[in-house]
Each structure stands twice: as C-alpha cells, then as structure tokens.
Design a protein around this motif. Structure first.
Motif, PDB file in Angstrom:
ATOM      1  N   LEU A  77       0.818  -1.224   0.000  1.00 49.10           N
ATOM      2  CA  LEU A  77       0.000   0.000   0.000  1.00 49.10           C
ATOM      3  C   LEU A  77       0.847   1.267   0.000  1.00 49.10           C
ATOM      4  CD1 LEU A  77      -2.757  -1.027   2.604  1.00 49.10           C
ATOM      5  CD2 LEU A  77      -2.724  -1.417   0.133  1.00 49.10           C
ATOM      6  N   ASN A  78       2.056   1.181  -0.554  1.00 50.42           N
ATOM      7  CA  ASN A  78       2.972   2.308  -0.648  1.00 50.42           C
ATOM      8  C   ASN A  78       3.462   2.799   0.720  1.00 50.42           C
ATOM      9  OD1 ASN A  78       4.396   3.844  -2.596  1.00 50.42           O
ATOM     10  ND2 ASN A  78       3.219   5.650  -2.028  1.00 50.42           N
ATOM     11  N   VAL A  79       3.431   1.915   1.719  1.00 51.76           N
ATOM     12  CA  VAL A  79       4.039   2.196   3.014  1.00 51.76           C
ATOM     13  C   VAL A  79       4.933   1.018   3.368  1.00 51.76           C
ATOM     14  CG1 VAL A  79       2.094   3.578   3.816  1.00 51.76           C
ATOM     15  CG2 VAL A  79       2.161   1.141   4.345  1.00 51.76           C
ATOM     16  N   THR A  80       5.758   1.181   4.399  1.00 50.85           N
ATOM     17  CA  THR A  80       6.579   0.075   4.868  1.00 50.85           C
ATOM     18  C   THR A  80       6.352  -0.130   6.352  1.00 50.85           C
ATOM     19  OG1 THR A  80       8.452   1.560   5.251  1.00 50.85           O
ATOM     20  CG2 THR A  80       8.377   0.413   3.138  1.00 50.85           C
ATOM     21  N   HIS A  81       6.633  -1.346   6.807  1.00 49.66           N
ATOM     22  CA  HIS A  81       6.448  -1.692   8.219  1.00 49.66           C
ATOM     23  C   HIS A  81       7.632  -2.535   8.656  1.00 49.66           C
ATOM     24  CE1 HIS A  81       3.859  -2.225  11.790  1.00 49.66           C
ATOM     25  NE2 HIS A  81       4.506  -3.366  11.913  1.00 49.66           N
ATOM     26  N   SER A  82       8.282  -2.134   9.727  1.00 47.11           N
ATOM     27  CA  SER A  82       9.472  -2.831  10.171  1.00 47.11           C
ATOM     28  C   SER A  82       9.151  -4.260  10.601  1.00 47.11           C
ATOM     29  CB  SER A  82      10.112  -2.090  11.348  1.00 47.11           C
ATOM     30  OG  SER A  82      11.199  -2.846  11.864  1.00 47.11           O
ATOM     31  N   GLY A 529      -2.614   3.843  -1.830  1.00 48.59           N
ATOM     32  CA  GLY A 529      -1.543   4.590  -1.182  1.00 48.59           C
ATOM     33  C   GLY A 529      -0.745   5.475  -2.108  1.00 48.59           C
ATOM     34  N   VAL A 530      -1.054   5.491  -3.397  1.00 47.91           N
ATOM     35  CA  VAL A 530      -0.332   6.322  -4.369  1.00 47.91           C
ATOM     36  C   VAL A 530      -1.275   7.415  -4.855  1.00 47.91           C
ATOM     37  CG1 VAL A 530       0.870   6.398  -6.582  1.00 47.91           C
ATOM     38  CG2 VAL A 530       1.090   4.381  -5.094  1.00 47.91           C
ATOM     39  N   ARG A 531      -0.809   8.645  -4.806  1.00 49.23           N
ATOM     40  CA  ARG A 531      -1.634   9.784  -5.205  1.00 49.23           C
ATOM     41  C   ARG A 531      -0.776  10.737  -6.014  1.00 49.23           C
ATOM     42  NH1 ARG A 531      -4.007  11.178  -0.210  1.00 49.23           N
ATOM     43  NH2 ARG A 531      -2.312  12.612   0.257  1.00 49.23           N
ATOM     44  N   ARG A 532      -1.094  10.879  -7.303  1.00 51.74           N
ATOM     45  CA  ARG A 532      -0.311  11.744  -8.184  1.00 51.74           C
ATOM     46  C   ARG A 532      -1.143  12.930  -8.658  1.00 51.74           C
ATOM     47  NH1 ARG A 532       2.899   8.683 -12.788  1.00 51.74           N
ATOM     48  NH2 ARG A 532       3.811  10.775 -12.842  1.00 51.74           N
ATOM     49  N   ALA A 533      -0.574  14.111  -8.568  1.00 49.91           N
ATOM     50  CA  ALA A 533      -1.259  15.320  -9.017  1.00 49.91           C
ATOM     51  C   ALA A 533      -1.383  15.302 -10.528  1.00 49.91           C
ATOM     52  CB  ALA A 533      -0.485  16.556  -8.565  1.00 49.91           C
ATOM     53  N   THR A 534      -2.536  15.740 -11.008  1.00 48.93           N
ATOM     54  CA  THR A 534      -2.765  15.788 -12.445  1.00 48.93           C
ATOM     55  C   THR A 534      -3.807  16.855 -12.761  1.00 48.93           C
ATOM     56  OG1 THR A 534      -3.176  14.438 -14.404  1.00 48.93           O
ATOM     57  CG2 THR A 534      -4.543  13.965 -12.469  1.00 48.93           C
ATOM     58  N   LEU A 566      -0.292  25.865 -20.325  1.00 51.27           N
ATOM     59  CA  LEU A 566      -1.045  26.193 -19.115  1.00 51.27           C
ATOM     60  C   LEU A 566      -0.154  26.061 -17.890  1.00 51.27           C
ATOM     61  CD1 LEU A 566      -4.290  24.305 -20.054  1.00 51.27           C
ATOM     62  CD2 LEU A 566      -3.938  26.758 -20.112  1.00 51.27           C
ATOM     63  N   ALA A 567      -0.555  26.692 -16.815  1.00 52.33           N
ATOM     64  CA  ALA A 567       0.221  26.605 -15.578  1.00 52.33           C
ATOM     65  C   ALA A 567       0.434  25.146 -15.211  1.00 52.33           C
ATOM     66  CB  ALA A 567      -0.521  27.333 -14.467  1.00 52.33           C
ATOM     67  N   ALA A 568       1.685  24.767 -15.084  1.00 52.34           N
ATOM     68  CA  ALA A 568       2.002  23.360 -14.811  1.00 52.34           C
ATOM     69  C   ALA A 568       1.686  23.017 -13.367  1.00 52.34           C
ATOM     70  CB  ALA A 568       3.473  23.091 -15.105  1.00 52.34           C
ATOM     71  N   LEU A 569       1.106  21.834 -13.187  1.00 55.61           N
ATOM     72  CA  LEU A 569       0.870  21.346 -11.835  1.00 55.61           C
ATOM     73  C   LEU A 569       2.068  20.542 -11.386  1.00 55.61           C
ATOM     74  CD1 LEU A 569      -2.828  20.169 -12.081  1.00 55.61           C
ATOM     75  CD2 LEU A 569      -1.955  22.172 -10.895  1.00 55.61           C
ATOM     76  N   PRO A 570       2.398  20.565 -10.106  1.00 55.69           N
ATOM     77  CA  PRO A 570       3.519  19.762  -9.624  1.00 55.69           C
ATOM     78  C   PRO A 570       3.246  18.285  -9.823  1.00 55.69           C
ATOM     79  CG  PRO A 570       2.232  20.613  -7.785  1.00 55.69           C
ATOM     80  CD  PRO A 570       1.716  21.290  -9.018  1.00 55.69           C
ATOM     81  N   GLN A 571       4.220  17.549 -10.352  1.00 52.35           N
ATOM     82  CA  GLN A 571       4.067  16.121 -10.599  1.00 52.35           C
ATOM     83  C   GLN A 571       4.523  15.347  -9.380  1.00 52.35           C
ATOM     84  OE1 GLN A 571       2.518  15.038 -13.640  1.00 52.35           O
ATOM     85  NE2 GLN A 571       2.075  17.200 -13.351  1.00 52.35           N
ATOM     86  N   ARG A 572       3.654  15.324  -8.367  1.00 54.44           N
ATOM     87  CA  ARG A 572       4.008  14.687  -7.112  1.00 54.44           C
ATOM     88  C   ARG A 572       3.559  13.241  -7.124  1.00 54.44           C
ATOM     89  NH1 ARG A 572       1.331  19.320  -5.606  1.00 54.44           N
ATOM     90  NH2 ARG A 572      -0.455  18.099  -4.986  1.00 54.44           N
ATOM     91  N   GLU A 573       4.263  12.432  -6.382  1.00 51.97           N
ATOM     92  CA  GLU A 573       3.823  11.065  -6.132  1.00 51.97           C
ATOM     93  C   GLU A 573       4.220  10.707  -4.713  1.00 51.97           C
ATOM     94  OE1 GLU A 573       4.021   6.543  -7.900  1.00 51.97           O
ATOM     95  OE2 GLU A 573       5.066   8.167  -8.918  1.00 51.97           O
ATOM     96  N   SER A 574       3.232  10.237  -3.933  1.00 54.08           N
ATOM     97  CA  SER A 574       3.561   9.852  -2.571  1.00 54.08           C
ATOM     98  C   SER A 574       4.525   8.693  -2.595  1.00 54.08           C
ATOM     99  CB  SER A 574       2.288   9.456  -1.821  1.00 54.08           C
ATOM    100  OG  SER A 574       1.622   8.417  -2.483  1.00 54.08           O
ATOM    101  N   THR A 575       5.414   8.642  -1.655  1.00 50.99           N
ATOM    102  CA  THR A 575       6.425   7.589  -1.620  1.00 50.99           C
ATOM    103  C   THR A 575       6.308   6.782  -0.351  1.00 50.99           C
ATOM    104  OG1 THR A 575       7.996   9.137  -0.635  1.00 50.99           O
ATOM    105  CG2 THR A 575       8.043   8.911  -3.021  1.00 50.99           C
ATOM    106  N   ALA A 576       6.895   5.620  -0.368  1.00 52.11           N
ATOM    107  CA  ALA A 576       6.832   4.752   0.802  1.00 52.11           C
ATOM    108  C   ALA A 576       7.478   5.432   2.003  1.00 52.11           C
ATOM    109  CB  ALA A 576       7.540   3.429   0.509  1.00 52.11           C
ATOM    110  N   VAL A 577       6.919   5.159   3.166  1.00 50.50           N
ATOM    111  CA  VAL A 577       7.478   5.700   4.408  1.00 50.50           C
ATOM    112  C   VAL A 577       8.621   4.790   4.823  1.00 50.50           C
ATOM    113  CG1 VAL A 577       6.987   6.330   6.777  1.00 50.50           C
ATOM    114  CG2 VAL A 577       5.218   6.579   5.042  1.00 50.50           C
ATOM    115  N   LEU A 578       9.813   5.212   4.526  1.00 51.93           N
ATOM    116  CA  LEU A 578      10.987   4.402   4.822  1.00 51.93           C
ATOM    117  C   LEU A 578      11.610   4.825   6.146  1.00 51.93           C
ATOM    118  CD1 LEU A 578      12.604   4.393   1.278  1.00 51.93           C
ATOM    119  CD2 LEU A 578      11.290   2.562   2.351  1.00 51.93           C
ATOM    120  N   PRO A 579      12.350   3.923   6.771  1.00 54.28           N
ATOM    121  CA  PRO A 579      12.983   4.264   8.051  1.00 54.28           C
ATOM    122  C   PRO A 579      14.061   5.323   7.871  1.00 54.28           C
ATOM    123  CG  PRO A 579      13.788   2.151   7.243  1.00 54.28           C
ATOM    124  CD  PRO A 579      12.679   2.560   6.324  1.00 54.28           C
TER     125      PRO A 579
END
Length: 579
Positions: A77-82, A529-534, A566-579
C-alpha cells in the motif's frame, strides 16, 4: 446517516446476508465477553500432513520486502512496516486496510528462512484467538484466508530447511486458523471474499490428510459449486465488475485448480478449469497496452498478480488463452472496447455492481479510459484507500470519473466506505461495428430523482485514434451539466485556438469542443496509497435539458499550431514511508 438512506441500502441486501451479519455480530460480542471459551471450538488435534505438500503456483512477490537499512521491512500500500524484532502487530494509527495487509503476511514469500520463522513465531505468540477483539484484524476471516495459504505454501517450500519444532508449531497454528475459518465463512459479504475462503479450505485439504481434510475439501467444493455459478457472468466477467478484482479472482481459481488436481478432486477441477476458460477473455480484453488492468471500480494496477502472470499460470494448467480482440463487448458486465495495436479504449455501459454487493462500485456509468501508443491518456481516477473519509469519497464520486455530472451530484447514492443507497440503472441501447471501430449508445437514470426527472444519455463513436462523445440530458430543471476528463499525470496540457492539445511523450491529441472548458487540480491513484497530481478538464454544457459534444483526435507530432502552455501542476507522487 439518515434512516431513509439506510433503508434504501438495506432493501437490496439478501435476507441470508442480513441473518449472517446479525449472527456474526452476536458471535463477535460473545467472543469479546468470553474470549477463552470462544476459542475452544477452533482447537483440536492437528491433522497429519499430506505425504506431498502443494507448492506455490506463482513466483514470490519479492517487491513486498525492502531492505533500506539492511533489515527487512514489509512493503504494501505504498508504506513500509518494520519486521525487526519485536514486530508491532497492532500499529495504533494505521488505517484498517494497512493493518490487514500486515496480517496477510504475503511478504513472508520474500524473507529468508530465519526472518520467515521469526515472523511466524512472533505472530503466534502475539495474536492468540483467545483475545478480545482478535476477530477485527488478526482473525478476520478474509485475513485468515490469505495468511494460511501463504503459511502453507512457504512451509511446503522451506520445510527441509526449517527446525522441526518450529514446523510443528506453525502447522498447529495453521490447523487452528483453518478450523476457525471453517466456522466463520464470510456468508454475510460473499463475492470475492467467499472465493478466498473456499481456496484456503481447499488448500488445507491438500496440505493435511484425514477426516478434517476431507471435510474441508467437501466444504470448499460446495462453496465453489454455488459461487462460481453466480459470480461468473455469462460473458466470463466476475460479477463485482472490477477488472482488478477479476484478475484477483482469476488468480485464486488458478491456485484452486492446481491444488484440486493434487487431491484428485476431478469434478471440482473440471468446474474450475471451465470457469478459468470463460474468465480468460475478459482478463485479456480489460488489460491496457501497458500490461496493467483497467481501473474501473475498486482496485489498483498492481493489486493482484499481473494479467500476464495470471494467464501464464493458467496456460501451465492447460487453460486455452484467447487472443486479444480488436473490437470487444462484455454485455453482461457492461464493458465495450477497441484495441488497435498499442491503442486502446474501454467504456463502461453496465450495472454498478451486483445489487446485493455494491461495495466496490463507483459512479462511472458511461465513462471511458483511453490509451494511445501504449500510454494512458484519459485515465480512471483509481482508489487511494478504503478508509472512510475524503479520499474514499473522492474515489467513488461521479465527479472523479470521465462522465457527466448534474449539479456535481453522484449518479448513485454512495455513503460510508462501501455502502450505496439509490442506484443508477444503466441501459446499453446500441453497440454496433462502425468501420474498424464502433458506436456505443447508453443511458442511465441516476439523476431521475432530481427535479424534472433528468436522464443522461451518451453516444460514443470510436475508431483508432479518434473518439467523438455526444451527451444528451433529457428533462431536468436547470441543473448544471458538466462532462469531465481526467488525464494521466504525464500528459502536458496546452491551450490552442480551438480547444486543447495534449501531449504524452510522442503521443499528441487534440481535444475539440464548442463548450467552455475549465482545468482543475485533480489526482490519479493508480494503486492503493499512491496519489499523483494531475489535471482534469471540466466541459460545461449548460443547464438541463441540454446537449454537448467533444472529440479527441490523435494528431501528428509535427503539429505546429501556436499554443500557450497552461500553468504546470507539480508532478508529485507519494512515496513509501521508509525508516
């Protein structure tokens, strides 16, 4: 929550589901009051192991473990767990689906023997059934169904390398979990959950031998016989109408067919093979040129094994795999499409979901997805999470999909995380070949309860590289009518004199319409768990009753018309929560 909304939802639920839900609630309350007593029924002598243990069908999911600091972390789910000792099995702030994935333990496939044994031992010690609330996550029947199959497969693979005392403890726990599952089937939910339950029971019947194994095999056979007849539609599509869940159920049936052969359950294997043969065509048809499934309804691009992996595993069992069709229709499911080389379009002109099980349905009637040159251009919004709240609401909402809204309202009455009250009824009125493409006409009554009883009708004329959409709202009383298109985050949007120019790499498309256009910030969620701006285009047709049209046409990359970026939107992508 209003009583009226609850009644509009409950009236579609089958009597047996309501009875089973009440029974489940009563058992959960009794368990929490007397957990030790409730756990007694799942205990008993552990059956002997079969002489030949069934092995995994699919390759290990190595992506489920990452080692950023040299130690293993579970990844989902785009997260990590120890997974460092001691493992935190009940993370307090984690959403429910994240906690469930932790207990699925699919990441065990990617661990070495030492970490595998340690994780299993820790789970057995930390999560006894005789604990108040154990049924919520660790002993949730769906979770148990996934986990015990992983454990059985991995014990079979590693048995010769593992310490015998550990193997004995793991096998004892497997037997207890299967006995629990046997008496806690998800009859109140049904659908893909019951397929998981049946597969786990069947696998256990091949892992063990003796009276318990025979009883589990008989129960699995009964479940499959009943569920396959209902859950697989006449066109081969799984009745929850999610391409991602269709792939998941297909994979479950591949595993079930493989283990049915090992226990000489030939009538069951024949039934499973026949179901796989019917399901193969929709799996092929609903796969984009990038190799991932369509995102209609709930699901994700990597939620299940890839369509290619599913098909290869089925082929190894002897299931004939069909070729991708150029023009296809799945009338029972309501999916229609065109494939031409690396270009692909699929439209949704079918029911939301089974009336008694609408949990995974979205407000996407008469919507479509479009890929060109192997690249996704017009995309379904996807799903970020199942947790009740803003992002769950967004994923199901009609305004997130490539269809029409009236006054920003939903086609169906979505509420909570999985419930639906009033439902849109969709009619496919025409699907006919037109040259190398097709014309599709459909309508739905999802807005008929509004003033003036508006009905949305859409006509799509589709050929390779060209789509014309004609929308009509019949009736109504001045509601604002808007069509929407969500673009892949890598699509650059440019304004030209007659509309918009879209570019994704070497692919260029013109969007033409005489209606006013607005561009709004939006998100694409290709996986949990992944969310990209568009960017989403909102095309305003005016007040109901009204008509509107837009077209999408692939153009040569030498297109020279002047444009304004047109005004560009930031191309973000959530990343895994790493230690």
């Amino acid at each position: 929550m209003s009583l009226a909304k609850l009644l509009r939802s409950a009236r579609h639920t089958r009597a047996r589901q309501l009875v089973e839900r009440l029974r489940r609630i009563a058992r959960q309350r009794l368990h929490d009051a007397w957990p030790a007593r409730s756990a007694v029924g799942s205990r008993g002598p552990t059956p002997p192991l079969a002489s030949r243990l069934p092995r995994p069908v699919f390759a290990p999911r190595v992506e489920r473990v990452v080692t950023p600091d040299g130690r293993p972390w579970a990844a989902f789910l785009n997260v990590t767990h120890s997974l460092a000792t001691p493992i935190e099995w009940r993370p307090a702030l984690a959403p429910e689906l994240e906690r469930m994935n932790l207990h699925y333990m699919e990441y065990l496939e990617a661990l070495d023997d030492e970490h595998f044994a340690r994780a299993v031992e820790e789970w057995i010690a930390a999560e006894p059934l005789a604990r108040a609330g154990s049924w919520r996550i660790a002993w949730n029947s769906f979770v148990v169904s996934l986990r015990v199959v992983v454990w059985m497969q991995q014990v079979a693979e590693r048995r010769e390398r593992l310490a015998p005392p550990f193997v004995a403890r793991a096998v004892d726990s497997i037997a207890e979990q299967v006995r629990f599952l046997e008496t806690h089937l998800e009859l109140d939910i049904g659908g893909n959950h019951l397929i998981k339950n049946a597969k786990a029971l069947l696998w256990a019947s091949a892992f063990f031998k003796g009276p318990d194994a025979e009883r589990w095999r008989a129960l699995a056979t009964e479940l499959f016989a009943r569920e396959l007849d209902e859950q697989i539609l006449a066109d081969g599509m799984h009745y929850e109408r999610s391409p991602a869940y269709h792939a998941q159920v297909f994979a479950d049936l591949v595993e079930a067919a493989s283990v049915a052969a090992s226990v000489a359950a030939e009538p069951l294997r024949t039934r499973l093979m026949a179901a796989l043969e019917r399901m193969a065509q929709p799996l092929v048809d609903l796969t984009h040129p990038d190799g991932a499934p369509s995102l209609f309804n709930d699901g994700g691009m990597t939620m299940s094994y890839s369509p290619q992996a599913c098909l290869e595993a089925a082929r190894a069992l002897g299931v004939p795999i069909p070729a991708a069709r150029e023009r296809f229709d799945l009338p029972a499911a309501g999916y229609f499409g065109l494939r031409s080389g690396s270009s692909y379009l699929v439209a949704d002109c079918g029911a939301l979901a089974p009336d008694h099980l609408p949990a995974h349905g979205h407000g996407d009637a008469l919507a479509f997805e479009w890929s060109l040159g192997g690249k996704r251009i017009v995309v379904d919004a996807g799903v970020f999470e199942y947790e009740r709240g803003e992002w769950r609401d967004v994923s199901r909402a009609t305004r997130s999909h490539n269809t029409v809204t009236l006054d920003e309202l939903d086609q169906s009455e979505f509420w909570a995380a999985f419930r639906v009250g009033r439902r849109a009824r969709v009619r496919c009125e025409r699907f006919e070949p037109l040259g190398p493409g097709f014309v599709l006409e459909g309508s739905h009554d999802g807005y008929e309860h509004l003033a003036g009883g508006p009905i949305h009708a859409r006509r799509m004329t589709v050929s390779a590289g060209h789509v014309v959409v004609d929308d009509t709202v019949r009736g109504g009383a001045g509601q604002q009518v808007r069509a929407r298109l969500l673009f892949h985050p890598d699509v650059r949007v440019r304004r030209v004199r007659r509309g918009l120019l879209l570019q994704h790499g070497e692919v260029m498309v013109s969007l033409d319409t005489s209606s006013s256009i607005e561009l709004v910030d939006a998100h694409w969620c290709p996986d949990f768990g992944v969310r990209r701006a568009t960017v989403q285009v909102v095309i305003s047709y005016g007040a109901a009753p009204c008509t509107g049209r837009f077209s999408l046409t692939r153009v040569a990359t030498t297109h020279q018309e002047p444009f304004e970026v047109l005004a560009a939107l930031p191309q973000r992508e959530s990343t895994a929560v790493l230690p």
